[in-house]
Motif scaffolding. Sequence first.
Motif, PDB file in Angstrom:
ATOM      1  N   ASP A  99       2.261 -17.122 -13.648  1.00 24.00           N
ATOM      2  CA  ASP A  99       1.198 -17.373 -12.450  1.00 24.00           C
ATOM      3  C   ASP A  99       1.640 -16.024 -11.552  1.00 24.00           C
ATOM      4  O   ASP A  99       2.603 -15.965 -11.211  1.00 24.00           O
ATOM      5  CB  ASP A  99       1.383 -18.668 -12.022  1.00 24.00           C
ATOM      6  CG  ASP A  99       0.700 -19.809 -12.404  1.00 24.00           C
ATOM      7  OD1 ASP A  99      -0.090 -19.326 -13.740  1.00 24.00           O
ATOM      8  OD2 ASP A  99       0.917 -20.863 -12.280  1.00 24.00           O
ATOM      9  N   HIS A 109      -0.690 -17.868  -6.489  1.00 23.83           N
ATOM     10  CA  HIS A 109      -1.315 -18.471  -7.675  1.00 23.83           C
ATOM     11  C   HIS A 109      -0.589 -19.740  -8.182  1.00 23.83           C
ATOM     12  O   HIS A 109       0.650 -19.676  -8.402  1.00 23.83           O
ATOM     13  CB  HIS A 109      -1.937 -17.728  -8.585  1.00 23.83           C
ATOM     14  CG  HIS A 109      -3.233 -17.004  -8.179  1.00 23.83           C
ATOM     15  ND1 HIS A 109      -2.767 -15.822  -7.258  1.00 23.83           N
ATOM     16  CD2 HIS A 109      -4.615 -17.182  -8.055  1.00 23.83           C
ATOM     17  CE1 HIS A 109      -4.014 -15.284  -6.894  1.00 23.83           C
ATOM     18  NE2 HIS A 109      -5.073 -15.806  -7.607  1.00 23.83           N
ATOM     19  N   THR A 120      -4.085 -22.145  -4.792  1.00 15.78           N
ATOM     20  CA  THR A 120      -3.990 -20.614  -4.780  1.00 15.78           C
ATOM     21  C   THR A 120      -3.825 -20.632  -3.133  1.00 15.78           C
ATOM     22  O   THR A 120      -4.556 -21.365  -2.257  1.00 15.78           O
ATOM     23  CB  THR A 120      -5.026 -19.720  -4.903  1.00 15.78           C
ATOM     24  OG1 THR A 120      -5.280 -19.868  -6.273  1.00 15.78           O
ATOM     25  CG2 THR A 120      -4.723 -18.323  -4.765  1.00 15.78           C
ATOM     26  N   THR A 158      -4.569 -20.283 -13.015  1.00 18.29           N
ATOM     27  CA  THR A 158      -3.255 -20.464 -13.270  1.00 18.29           C
ATOM     28  C   THR A 158      -3.238 -20.380 -14.796  1.00 18.29           C
ATOM     29  O   THR A 158      -4.105 -20.851 -15.376  1.00 18.29           O
ATOM     30  CB  THR A 158      -2.806 -21.688 -12.539  1.00 18.29           C
ATOM     31  OG1 THR A 158      -1.512 -21.880 -13.089  1.00 18.29           O
ATOM     32  CG2 THR A 158      -3.526 -23.154 -12.987  1.00 18.29           C
TER      33      THR A 158
END
Length: 254
Positions: A52, A56, A167, A29
Amino acid sequence: MTADDDRIRWVELPGREPARVYVHGLGATSAPYFAEVATHPLLAGHRSLLIDLLGHGISDRPRGFDYSLESHADALAAALTSAGVGGAELIAHSMGGSVAIVLADRHPHLVSRLVLVDANLDPMPRTPGSGGSSGIAAYSEQEFLTDGWQEVRDRVGAHWWSTMRLTGREALHRSATQLVRGTVPTMRELLLGLEIPRTYLLPEADGPLPGADALTAAGVSVVPVPDCGHNIMLDNPQAFAHATATALADHGRP
């Protein structure tokens, strides 16, 4: 927001144009990886989006998205367009660098310069038991969703898992699978064909970058960075900031 109403999110720092867009790698990230260097005196002062990728960090994690490099790039393009970003300077790590190359190829008006940070340029083999994308892609999606993610968690260690756990699991597996598959033409071939300023940073300890001569001949600056591993911006932020500021300098003014 994508066509399916999935939202990409970012941390934004105000400043002058052109905007700088920081893009993280697989299972990462952007804010934790780039906040220190984005605010470094050598790099601060530009509008900066620590963004991001879909699946994610703080972005949405759609389960129906294919997470190919092309789809990541198109979703990123939609986000940048919605943010009023054009002609951005992209600083992109690992898988994020692969996405940035595809973005520059597919949406050239959005990218004015590339700084690739130990980015993936070529397809890779699937390697069971290894760390990173090649190990994740060695599982089928169902194997990964059932038990494989726990094995990967134990292999990658606490530091990477601290962001990888954010994620989406489908996103992680599909992103890894698509990354090792690569693109056609390959990311390396796309990079060679771009006409914007391009810099590739790599850890000095890794030795010469394969294919560096061809990259240099095509105008890509290949810059070894000392005292670091794959996460150059975390391992040696001072050297990273210096190399990146040099890459982004315009007539000597970063």
